[in-house]
Every structure is written in structure tokens, then in C-alpha cells.
Design a protein around this motif. Structure first.
Motif, PDB file in Angstrom:
ATOM      1  N   SER A  94      -9.062  -2.603  13.082  1.00  0.00           N
ATOM      2  CA  SER A  94      -9.350  -1.213  12.734  1.00  0.00           C
ATOM      3  C   SER A  94      -8.126  -0.324  12.951  1.00  0.00           C
ATOM      4  N   VAL A  95      -7.432  -0.528  14.075  1.00  0.00           N
ATOM      5  CA  VAL A  95      -6.217   0.234  14.347  1.00  0.00           C
ATOM      6  C   VAL A  95      -5.162  -0.065  13.282  1.00  0.00           C
ATOM      7  N   ARG A  96      -5.004  -1.338  12.991  1.00  0.00           N
ATOM      8  CA  ARG A  96      -4.004  -1.765  12.010  1.00  0.00           C
ATOM      9  C   ARG A  96      -4.302  -1.186  10.624  1.00  0.00           C
ATOM     10  N   ASN A  97      -5.562  -1.257  10.215  1.00  0.00           N
ATOM     11  CA  ASN A  97      -5.946  -0.752   8.899  1.00  0.00           C
ATOM     12  C   ASN A  97      -5.805   0.768   8.813  1.00  0.00           C
ATOM     13  N   THR A  98      -6.117   1.449   9.916  1.00  0.00           N
ATOM     14  CA  THR A  98      -5.992   2.904   9.938  1.00  0.00           C
ATOM     15  C   THR A  98      -4.538   3.327   9.777  1.00  0.00           C
ATOM     16  N   ILE A  99      -3.644   2.630  10.463  1.00  0.00           N
ATOM     17  CA  ILE A  99      -2.211   2.931  10.346  1.00  0.00           C
ATOM     18  C   ILE A  99      -1.757   2.766   8.897  1.00  0.00           C
ATOM     19  N   GLY A 100      -2.136   1.642   8.293  1.00  0.00           N
ATOM     20  CA  GLY A 100      -1.700   1.379   6.921  1.00  0.00           C
ATOM     21  C   GLY A 100      -2.337   2.315   5.909  1.00  0.00           C
ATOM     22  N   ALA A 101      -3.668   2.528   6.041  1.00  0.00           N
ATOM     23  CA  ALA A 101      -4.388   3.313   5.047  1.00  0.00           C
ATOM     24  C   ALA A 101      -3.992   4.782   5.063  1.00  0.00           C
ATOM     25  N   ARG A 102      -3.711   5.297   6.246  1.00  0.00           N
ATOM     26  CA  ARG A 102      -3.410   6.732   6.333  1.00  0.00           C
ATOM     27  C   ARG A 102      -1.924   7.039   6.424  1.00  0.00           C
ATOM     28  N   PHE A 103      -1.170   6.201   7.128  1.00  0.00           N
ATOM     29  CA  PHE A 103       0.231   6.524   7.384  1.00  0.00           C
ATOM     30  C   PHE A 103       1.209   5.538   6.758  1.00  0.00           C
ATOM     31  N   GLY A 104       0.727   4.571   6.010  1.00  0.00           N
ATOM     32  CA  GLY A 104       1.605   3.605   5.363  1.00  0.00           C
ATOM     33  C   GLY A 104       2.357   4.208   4.189  1.00  0.00           C
ATOM     34  N   THR A 105       3.194   3.393   3.562  1.00  0.00           N
ATOM     35  CA  THR A 105       4.012   3.864   2.439  1.00  0.00           C
ATOM     36  C   THR A 105       3.160   4.445   1.320  1.00  0.00           C
ATOM     37  N   ASN A 106       2.056   3.784   1.006  1.00  0.00           N
ATOM     38  CA  ASN A 106       1.149   4.273  -0.034  1.00  0.00           C
ATOM     39  C   ASN A 106      -0.126   4.842   0.572  1.00  0.00           C
TER      40      ASN A 106
END
Length: 210
Positions: A94-106
Motif C-alpha cells: 500500500s505504501v509502495r503503490n501510494t508513492i507511485g500512484a500519487r508522487f511517481g513520474t506519471n
């Protein structure tokens, strides 16, 4: 006769080239002076701060439950052990997905920022086009795009002219409901395990610097 026509053509082309001038515009400065853009940017920053706070809480919950699991693991057996292990794995994902979904490149932050600036960039482009035509500019450089200008005569800086044109001709843009900041159900797939704590810390620094 052909030579004369060629000479006339060359002279005409040369005259046209020298008649064209190079202008410079600072689009970031223009954006910063648009009240409607600043209001929308403030709302975006408020949303980003809320997402950052949510991520910190999620990270804290993960760290707390992981520590508790490590301390109690020797006392757990069978299904209890499996359930607690699954809880930790799910929280990590969940932490990993949140980082990517909200703060990732896309991620959502970059998408929202792009959606925020596009209408105003279109307005600025139209204003630059008008100023370029009026002042016979063949090339216009953007000072805000890391262009190293060692010396610039003020008469070639058309930033104020573009800003003045926008102020006179651009009606105040209302933020539409389509720009409301809601969290879409997006997933981020990443392979391999990473150090979540260091990753979140790096993310905090990045968000705070924006």
C-alpha cells in the motif's frame, strides 16, 4: 536576366532574415503574475500537502505494525502467523503503490500540475504569437527553460508586453469542476523490494522542495 532574378531573390531573402528579430519571454514570470493561476496553484499545493500527510500516516502505521510483528513473531503459530505476515506485506504494498500512484513520474501530482498549467500556457502562447507578429520576431526564447542568457538588452525582452496583453485581453478563468482534485484508483507496479523508509524520506524532501 536569370542572374538578375537570382540576385534579387538572394537580396530579398537576406533582407527578410535580417528583418526578423529574436525576442525573449519569461513564461514562469508571466504565470506567477496571473491571479487565477496562483489561486489554482495554491489549491494544488494544499492537496499535495494533504497527500503527503496521508502517506506519512500510512508509513507510520506500517513501521509500527512491522515492529510489533517482529517482536511477537516467536509467539505466533499457524494461521495467526500467516495473517500477521500478510498484513505487513499488504501494508508495504500500500505504501509502495501510494508513492507511485500519487508522487511517481506519471502520478497524480504531475498530472494535476500539467492540467493546471495547460490552459494558461495556451493563453500565453497566443499572447506571444500576437506580440511576435506585432514586433516582427522570427525567434522567441523562453528564459524559464534553463536558457543561459549572458547579456540581454531590455528592448529584446518581451515578457512585460506578453503580460500586458494577457491582462487586457484575457478574461478571468474560472476553475471548472473538471479540475477538482480527486484521487483516481490507480495502481503502480514495481518489481523488487525497496527500502520504504528511505524512499519516503527522499519523497518528502522532493515534495517540500517543490
Amino acid at each position: 536576366m536569370k542572374k538578375l532574378a537570382l540576385i534579387v531573390t538572394i537580396l530579398f531573402t537576406t533582407t527578410q532574415i535580417y528583418a526578423q528579430k529574436i525576442g525573449v519571454v519569461d513564461t514562469n514570470y508571466v504565470l506567477s503574475k496571473l491571479p487565477q493561476y496562483k489561486e489554482a496553484e495554491n489549491r494544488l499545493n494544499t492537496q499535495v500537502e494533504q497527500w503527503r500527510s496521508d502517506l506519512q500516516q500510512l508509513q507510520a502505521e506500517y513501521e509500527r505494525k512491522k515492529e510489533a510483528f517482529e517482536n511477537e513473531k516467536v509467539l505466533l503459530v499457524g494461521d495467526q502467523l500467516k495473517l500477521r505476515e500478510k498484513e505487513i506485506v499488504d501494508l508495504e504494498a500500500s505504501v509502495r503503490n501510494t508513492i507511485g500512484a500519487r508522487f511517481g513520474t506519471n502520478g497524480e501530482v504531475n498530472q494535476l500540475r500539467s492540467n493546471l498549467t495547460k490552459p494558461y500556457q495556451d493563453q500565453i502562447w497566443n499572447a506571444i504569437k500576437t506580440v511576435s507578429t506585432k514586433n516582427n520576431l522570427g525567434i522567441v526564447l523562453d528564459k524559464s527553460n534553463n536558457i543561459s542568457v549572458i547579456f540581454l538588452d531590455k528592448k529584446y525582452d518581451y515578457t512585460d508586453a506578453v503580460l500586458a496583453l494577457l491582462g487586457k485581453n484575457t478574461p478571468k478563468v474560472e476553475e471548472t469542476k473538471g479540475n477538482n482534485i480527486s484521487s483516481p484508483n490507480s495502481k503502480n507496479e514495481r518489481g523488487g523490494k525497496t527500502n520504504l523508509k528511505s524512499k519516503v524520506n527522499a519523497l518528502k524532501k522532493k515534495v517540500m522542495s517543490e
